[in-house]
Design a protein around this motif. Structure first.
Motif, PDB file in Angstrom:
ATOM      1  N   THR A  10      48.259  30.617  49.713  1.00 27.70           N
ATOM      2  CA  THR A  10      49.279  31.495  49.156  1.00 27.70           C
ATOM      3  C   THR A  10      49.982  30.870  47.953  1.00 27.70           C
ATOM      4  OG1 THR A  10      51.012  30.615  50.624  1.00 27.70           O
ATOM      5  CG2 THR A  10      49.741  32.515  51.424  1.00 27.70           C
TER       6      THR A  10
ATOM      7  N   ALA B  88      45.253  34.553  50.281  1.00 31.88           N
ATOM      8  CA  ALA B  88      45.674  35.090  51.580  1.00 31.88           C
ATOM      9  C   ALA B  88      45.283  36.547  51.711  1.00 31.88           C
ATOM     10  CB  ALA B  88      47.181  34.931  51.743  1.00 31.88           C
TER      11      ALA B  88
ATOM     12  N   VAL C 152      52.019  35.876  47.915  1.00 35.54           N
ATOM     13  CA  VAL C 152      52.274  36.926  48.900  1.00 35.54           C
ATOM     14  C   VAL C 152      53.749  37.287  48.926  1.00 35.54           C
ATOM     15  CG1 VAL C 152      52.214  37.506  51.358  1.00 35.54           C
ATOM     16  CG2 VAL C 152      50.287  36.287  50.314  1.00 35.54           C
TER      17      VAL C 152
END
Length: 319
Positions: free
Chosen positions: A227, A197, A133
């Motif tokens: 993540t 995520a 992310v």
């Protein structure tokens, strides 16, 4: 109504990710009372309640969930402005590259980095180790210029492929499938997939879950989102869920609690270097693309200086 500070919005994003005051405060290097005070101040300034709090849990309110994407856009825009201003003021020529942990040791990654260091020393490069992310967010807000990433990539990003390899499935070593030499997607139909995520772009999440399956069946996901690559493997190792990963993971992440199995009907994956399309004409990006295209076409190791001679004439344009 009083405007919130960007600092408060950053605190809000961290708490929304952790949903736990103690963990969020620790991550932010704040005390819990200080974090609580800042969140209360933010809610008072905007006249909304972002969280519901009990002695055991913290949850986003429906209003909080609706406003969170806007908060993230404000924080990203502010960081992009700050980074752009800083680079403009300093005349910075460094190339800032993002690397996720699962690609840092790959030969293709090292080849590109070696070529950049040898041919364009003025560019660094400056390496940022980020999770899935963080990397895409950093590309969008200008914290990094480009990144090594497996395709596909979000809209607005350009990619230069480097290598292609099979995808394999990661299962717990205690799972009955672990005794098999290979599987098909039909064999995996009853297993939920470890969920990336929700901030990840949808096409990427679908690709790494093989969702939907060839027969059109949608995929079930775990309730816990990850993540980082190590977290992905750990979730699969507990049993009951699977994860699809590049075949290089079997060599780079050998674990006694995991088996990596070939999937006979799963398409390959491609590693590439990615950057925002709007930055394609920047000198640093042009130099990076030249190197990636040359290495992809010839497969030459960067340790052989003679093999890189065709690129040497480009150096004066950037350094």
């Amino acid at each position: 109504m009083e405007d919130p500070t960007v600092h408060q919005l950053r605190l809000l994003l961290t708490l929304a990710e952790e949903l736990h005051f103690k963990r969020a405060a620790s991550k932010l290097y704040l005390s819990q009372p200080a974090l609580s005070q800042q969140i209360r101040s933010l809610e008072q300034r905007l006249g909304v309640q972002f969280f519901t709090r009990t002695s055991r849990s913290v949850e986003l309110t429906p209003t909080g969930q609706a406003l969170l994407p806007l908060v993230r856009k404000v924080v990203n825009a502010t960081e992009h402005l700050r980074n752009a201003a800083s680079r403009s003021a300093l005349g910075d020529t460094r190339l800032r590259l993002g690397v996720c942990e699962n690609v840092a040791a790959l030969e293709a990654t090292r080849s590109v980095l070696g070529a950049l260091s040898a041919l364009y020393p003025c560019m660094g490069p400056e390496i940022h180790v980020l999770d899935f992310v963080e990397q895409m967010t950093a590309l969008e807000n200008g914290t990094i210029d480009a990144a090594f990433a497996y395709l596909p990539v979000p809209e607005g990003m350009h990619s230069q492929p480097l290598t292609t390899e099979p995808r394999v499935v990661c299962v717990a070593s205690s799972d009955p499938l672990a005794t098999r030499s290979s599987v098909t997607l039909a064999d995996l139909a009853g297993y939920p997939v470890v969920s990336l995520a929700s901030q990840m772009f949808q096409e990427g999440r679908d690709f790494w879950a093989a969702d939907p399956r060839p027969d059109g069946t949608p995929v079930n996901y775990t309730s816990h989102h990850v993540t980082r690559f190590e977290s992905l493997l750990s979730m699969a190792s507990f049993g009951g869920a699977i994860a699809f990963v590049p075949s290089a993971a079997a060599r780079l992440y050998p674990r006694p609690d995991i088996r990596y199995l070939p999937v006979r009907d799963l398409p390959d994956c491609t590693l590439g270097v990615v950057w925002p399309t709007v930055h394609r004409d920047k000198p640093q990006i042009t130099a990076l693309e030249d190197i990636c295209r040359q290495l992809h076409r010839t497969g030459l190791p960067t340790g052989d200086a003679q093999n890189l001679t065709p690129l040497l004439e480009l150096e004066s344009a950037y350094c």
